[in-house]
Design a protein around this motif. Structure first.
Motif, short mmCIF file in Angstrom:
data_model
loop_
_atom_site.label_atom_id
_atom_site.label_comp_id
_atom_site.label_asym_id
_atom_site.label_seq_id
_atom_site.Cartn_x
_atom_site.Cartn_y
_atom_site.Cartn_z
N PHE A 327 -10.71 9.91 2.17
CA PHE A 327 -10.57 8.65 1.43
C PHE A 327 -9.57 7.72 2.11
N VAL A 328 -8.36 8.21 2.39
CA VAL A 328 -7.33 7.32 2.96
C VAL A 328 -7.72 6.85 4.36
N GLU A 329 -8.49 7.68 5.08
CA GLU A 329 -8.91 7.29 6.42
C GLU A 329 -10.07 6.31 6.42
N SER A 330 -10.73 6.16 5.27
CA SER A 330 -11.91 5.28 5.18
C SER A 330 -11.56 3.84 4.85
N LEU A 331 -10.31 3.57 4.45
CA LEU A 331 -9.96 2.23 3.98
C LEU A 331 -9.75 1.28 5.15
N ASP A 332 -10.02 0.01 4.90
CA ASP A 332 -9.88 -1.02 5.93
C ASP A 332 -8.63 -1.87 5.75
N LEU A 333 -8.38 -2.32 4.53
CA LEU A 333 -7.27 -3.23 4.29
C LEU A 333 -5.96 -2.47 4.13
N PHE A 334 -5.99 -1.34 3.46
CA PHE A 334 -4.80 -0.49 3.35
C PHE A 334 -4.55 0.18 4.70
N THR A 335 -3.32 0.11 5.17
CA THR A 335 -2.96 0.73 6.44
C THR A 335 -2.47 2.15 6.19
N LEU A 336 -3.01 3.10 6.94
CA LEU A 336 -2.61 4.50 6.83
C LEU A 336 -1.26 4.67 7.54
N ALA A 337 -0.20 4.81 6.76
CA ALA A 337 1.15 4.88 7.34
C ALA A 337 2.13 5.37 6.28
N VAL A 338 3.21 5.98 6.76
CA VAL A 338 4.31 6.32 5.85
C VAL A 338 5.16 5.06 5.63
N SER A 339 6.19 5.18 4.82
CA SER A 339 7.08 4.10 4.41
C SER A 339 6.44 3.27 3.31
N LEU A 340 7.12 2.20 2.92
CA LEU A 340 6.70 1.40 1.77
C LEU A 340 7.57 0.16 1.70
N GLY A 341 7.22 -0.73 0.78
CA GLY A 341 8.09 -1.84 0.44
C GLY A 341 7.90 -3.09 1.27
N SER A 342 6.91 -3.12 2.13
CA SER A 342 6.68 -4.31 2.94
C SER A 342 5.53 -5.12 2.38
#
Length: 396
Positions: A327-342
């Motif tokens: 699921f997380v690898e299939s998304l286009d607009l959401f970037t697969l990455a750690v961290s947050l708050g940007s």
């Protein structure tokens, strides 16, 4: 929003732009509206000892860093703020300042994994500090864990990644009754949505990497406190023992980013609320963790303790680790990455990423399941974000 503290006559939005960057209009001043980036490692002196301008060596004091310190202190409603090279540097300095060998720490069982590693593999192994983890959603669990050696309560609210809350005011009363220092990691809420010192905490820490900077281009941390003696000890540890101060260019970036903190946090929250409601109604989502939902077990506490519910949503899908990764690898607009708050929306599968080093039994006991997904929601169009999630869920 109300003013950040009684020390300020202005609202949070105004102080986010002006605090720490008052133009120097004195004779010889430049009138800069933006704090200059002072990259010099050392400063010329007009006399031996203490120069009239107050600066000797950038590790001991830097004008750009001091501007940021004033900004963070004002927004936090605090007398003191010290900024660091990373959030972990701020966490470690707080602990090394507050603790001695043989001390006992009571910590929320849902704290950030990096903090837990520092507690378990550094404080315990090298300083003989005992750390006891409790379900701090119940203040009585914190009280019951106190022993004569307890010197520190370490809390997060909300926690990472399950968005659990603790009653800061109630735990502060327990800390006061036992002469224990209460520190709260306020990274997720930010000073815009929550001010732990006003609720009775002694110390609050931040990863400025996250919302305070907000643009994925700086790593840093901060400690804020009203305790003059504790602040003096922190500065000594920072300047003379660890040297873990935020570099001037990063200070400039956080000063710039923090000016839009109120605007960004309102949009983060608005988007996160829409995403959380959408996910809560989806047949392929089995659980949603977001304090802004009325179904969250601590929604009432969040409404009382915070001025907003934040921008992080975590949820569980109908499936296991393989389905969550797909699921997380299939998304286009959401970037697969750690961290947050940007400003960008990110997504991660904790079991495969940020919690991959946690033993399975310990991970499951803390509620981090194979199907858990954490989604820091950015400031893009909520419609576009929901459409991206919908496409991913359709392919499950």
């Amino acid at each position: 929003m109300e003013g950040p503290s009684e020390r300020s006559n202005h609202t949070f939005e105004t102080e986010a732009i002006h605090a720490g960057e008052e133009p120097d209009l004195d004779p010889g001043g430049t009138g800069d509206l933006v704090s200059p980036i002072h990259l010099s490692s050392t400063f010329a002196m007009d006399e031996t000892g203490n120069p009239s301008h107050g600066y000797k060596y950038s590790r001991l004091g830097n004008p750009t860093r001091e501007a940021l310190d004033r900004r963070v202190a004002t927004l936090s409603g605090a007398d003191h703020a010290m900024t660091f090279a990373s959030g972990m540097a701020a966490i470690a300095t707080t602990c090394l300042t507050a603790l001695e060998s043989g001390d006992h720490v009571v910590a929320f069982d849902g704290i950030y994994g990096g903090t837990k590693v520092f507690f378990d593999e550094y404080l315990a192994d090298h300083f003989d500090v005992t750390v006891e983890y409790v379900d701090a959603t119940d203040p009585e669990a914190v009280a019951d864990a106190v022993v004569p050696e307890t010197a520190l309560f370490w809390m997060e609210s909300p926690t990472n990644p399950l968005l659990k809350l603790c009653d800061i005011e109630a735990i502060a009363a327990i800390a006061d009754g036992h002469d224990v220092l209460l520190a709260v990691d306020n990274t997720f809420a930010t000073p815009y949505f929550q001010r732990p010192l006003a609720l009775g905490a002694d110390v609050s820490v931040h990863s400025t990497t996250k919302y305070l900077n907000g643009h994925t281009d700086s790593i840093g941390g901060a400690i804020v406190t009203d305790d003059d003696a504790f602040a003096d000890r922190v500065r000594f540890v920072q300047e003379y023992a660890l040297g873990a101060m935020m570099p001037p260019f990063d200070c400039y970036l956080v000063l710039r980013g923090s000016k839009t903190l109120p605007l960004r946090m309102r949009q983060h929250e608005a988007n996160a609320t829409r995403v959380a409601r959408y996910l809560s109604e989806h047949e392929k989502v089995t659980a949603v963790h977001y304090p802004g939902l009325e179904t969250h077990p601590q929604h009432d506490l969040a409404a009382r303790q915070m001025d907003g519910f934040g921008g992080i949503v975590s949820f569980e899908i109908d499936g296991g680790a393989a389905e969550a990764r797909a699921f997380v690898e299939s998304l286009d607009l959401f970037t697969l990455a750690v961290s947050l708050g940007s400003v960008e929306s990110l997504i991660e599968h904790p079991v495969s990423m940020s919690a991959s080093y946690v033993p399975e039994e310990e991970r499951l006991a803390s509620g981090i399941t194979d199907s858990l997904i954490r989604a820091p929601i950015g400031v893009e169009s909520a419609d576009d974000l929901i459409a991206d999630l919908e496409r991913g869920l359709e392919h499950l």
